[in-house]
Every structure is written in C-alpha cells, then in structure tokens.
Design a protein around this motif. Structure first.
Motif, PDB file in Angstrom:
ATOM      1  N   TRP A 217       6.767  14.525   3.503  1.00 15.46           N
ATOM      2  CA  TRP A 217       6.290  14.773   4.875  1.00 15.46           C
ATOM      3  C   TRP A 217       6.426  16.262   5.195  1.00 15.46           C
ATOM      4  O   TRP A 217       5.517  16.885   5.738  1.00 15.46           O
ATOM      5  CB  TRP A 217       7.117  13.936   5.840  1.00 15.46           C
ATOM      6  N   ALA A 218       7.580  16.838   4.848  1.00 13.22           N
ATOM      7  CA  ALA A 218       7.825  18.260   5.114  1.00 13.22           C
ATOM      8  C   ALA A 218       6.875  19.146   4.312  1.00 13.22           C
ATOM      9  O   ALA A 218       6.416  20.180   4.813  1.00 13.22           O
ATOM     10  CB  ALA A 218       9.273  18.610   4.782  1.00 13.22           C
ATOM     11  N   LEU A 219       6.563  18.744   3.103  1.00  8.78           N
ATOM     12  CA  LEU A 219       5.682  19.546   2.251  1.00  8.78           C
ATOM     13  C   LEU A 219       4.202  19.387   2.603  1.00  8.78           C
ATOM     14  O   LEU A 219       3.438  20.350   2.533  1.00  8.78           O
ATOM     15  CB  LEU A 219       5.887  19.160   0.779  1.00  8.78           C
ATOM     16  N   GLU A 220       3.793  18.177   2.974  1.00  9.88           N
ATOM     17  CA  GLU A 220       2.367  17.880   3.150  1.00  9.88           C
ATOM     18  C   GLU A 220       1.896  17.827   4.593  1.00  9.88           C
ATOM     19  O   GLU A 220       0.713  18.009   4.862  1.00  9.88           O
ATOM     20  CB  GLU A 220       2.038  16.514   2.517  1.00  9.88           C
ATOM     21  N   ARG A 221       2.791  17.538   5.512  1.00 12.11           N
ATOM     22  CA  ARG A 221       2.349  17.228   6.867  1.00 12.11           C
ATOM     23  C   ARG A 221       2.954  18.143   7.931  1.00 12.11           C
ATOM     24  O   ARG A 221       2.274  18.536   8.861  1.00 12.11           O
ATOM     25  CB  ARG A 221       2.695  15.768   7.159  1.00 12.11           C
ATOM     26  N   ASP A 222       4.239  18.425   7.833  1.00 10.97           N
ATOM     27  CA  ASP A 222       4.906  19.207   8.874  1.00 10.97           C
ATOM     28  C   ASP A 222       6.008  20.065   8.259  1.00 10.97           C
ATOM     29  O   ASP A 222       7.128  19.608   8.071  1.00 10.97           O
ATOM     30  CB  ASP A 222       5.493  18.250   9.933  1.00 10.97           C
TER      31      ASP A 222
ATOM     32  N   THR B   9       0.848  -1.187   0.000  1.00 11.38           N
ATOM     33  CA  THR B   9       0.000   0.000   0.000  1.00 11.38           C
ATOM     34  C   THR B   9       0.886   1.240   0.000  1.00 11.38           C
ATOM     35  O   THR B   9       1.906   1.280   0.683  1.00 11.38           O
ATOM     36  CB  THR B   9      -0.890   0.003   1.264  1.00 11.38           C
ATOM     37  N   ARG B  10       0.498   2.231  -0.770  1.00  8.24           N
ATOM     38  CA  ARG B  10       1.204   3.518  -0.777  1.00  8.24           C
ATOM     39  C   ARG B  10       0.351   4.525  -0.012  1.00  8.24           C
ATOM     40  O   ARG B  10      -0.828   4.679  -0.307  1.00  8.24           O
ATOM     41  CB  ARG B  10       1.426   4.010  -2.204  1.00  8.24           C
ATOM     42  N   VAL B  11       0.977   5.200   0.950  1.00 10.65           N
ATOM     43  CA  VAL B  11       0.281   6.205   1.760  1.00 10.65           C
ATOM     44  C   VAL B  11       1.084   7.498   1.690  1.00 10.65           C
ATOM     45  O   VAL B  11       2.261   7.515   2.036  1.00 10.65           O
ATOM     46  CB  VAL B  11       0.161   5.747   3.233  1.00 10.65           C
ATOM     47  N   ARG B  12       0.465   8.552   1.221  1.00  4.23           N
ATOM     48  CA  ARG B  12       1.109   9.862   1.230  1.00  4.23           C
ATOM     49  C   ARG B  12       1.130  10.374   2.669  1.00  4.23           C
ATOM     50  O   ARG B  12       0.232  10.051   3.463  1.00  4.23           O
ATOM     51  CB  ARG B  12       0.329  10.861   0.356  1.00  4.23           C
ATOM     52  N   PRO B  13       2.100  11.191   3.046  1.00  7.01           N
ATOM     53  CA  PRO B  13       2.112  11.751   4.400  1.00  7.01           C
ATOM     54  C   PRO B  13       0.812  12.470   4.751  1.00  7.01           C
ATOM     55  O   PRO B  13       0.333  12.372   5.884  1.00  7.01           O
ATOM     56  CB  PRO B  13       3.296  12.719   4.371  1.00  7.01           C
TER      57      PRO B  13
END
Length: 111
Positions: free
Chosen positions: A100-105, A3-7
């Motif tokens: 992660w830095a771009l989408e989540r934190d 499974t692929r999960v985006r941040p």
C-alpha cells in the motif's frame, strides 16, 4: 478461491463492487499505530486476526470485503474464514500495507 487485489488495483476493484466495500485491517493495535490507511471510497474496519472468529458479526455480510495485513499472508488466511462462513465478494489485499505504501500512498510508513 480468494481474489487477490494489489493496492494499486483497489480503486478498480471498488468500482466493480455493487454495494461499496469494507477494508478489514487484521493487523495488531501496535501495527495500526505504526502505519494506517485512510478510508477513501471504502469503509475501514480494524479487528486483529486472532479476534476475527469472536467478532465476525461486526463484519458486514452485505458488502464486499478486502482484507489487509502487513504483507498479505495473514490477510489471505483470514479471508478464508468469512468466505467459509458464507460471505461473498472476499478479497485479499496482496502485499499488505507494505505494498500500500509503495503503490498507493507513500505517506504510509513502512515497517
């Protein structure tokens, strides 16, 4: 199939999991010093990619596993290993810590 999960989708993925989850960061120690994630709603475990075969016993079998690297390539390869060893609920964090830095934190440094 992994499974692929985006941040940005990780919280939804975590909520779908029956027994919490582990984010397995497979980057090298210098990368962890450069940029790291904060465990928020999941257990965080860091084991460099090349150490995974020897240290797989440290990875809980009874929890879903999301594998994280820099851009998603290493984590995709690493995710196949526990899956082939009988682990269930294995996912790749697509885009890695960069996404992660771009989408989540945005406080996580990009490198």
């Amino acid at each position: 199939m992994i499974t692929r999960v985006r941040p940005s989708e990780l919280n939804a993925w975590l909520q779908e999991q029956p027994a919490g989850a582990v984010v397995l960061d497979v980057r090298e120690p210098w990368e962890l010093q450069t940029a790291s994630v904060k465990a928020d709603g999941f257990e965080l475990l860091a084991i460099p990619m090349n150490d995974i075969p020897a240290r797989l016993a440290e990875v809980p079998r009874d929890k879903p596993l999301a594998v994280l690297c820099h851009h998603g390539g290493r984590s995709q390869r690493v995710a196949l290993f526990p899956e082939h060893q009988g682990y269930e609920g294995v996912a790749n964090v697509a885009g890695g810590i960069n996404a992660w830095a771009l989408e989540r934190d945005p406080s996580v440094p990009r490198y």
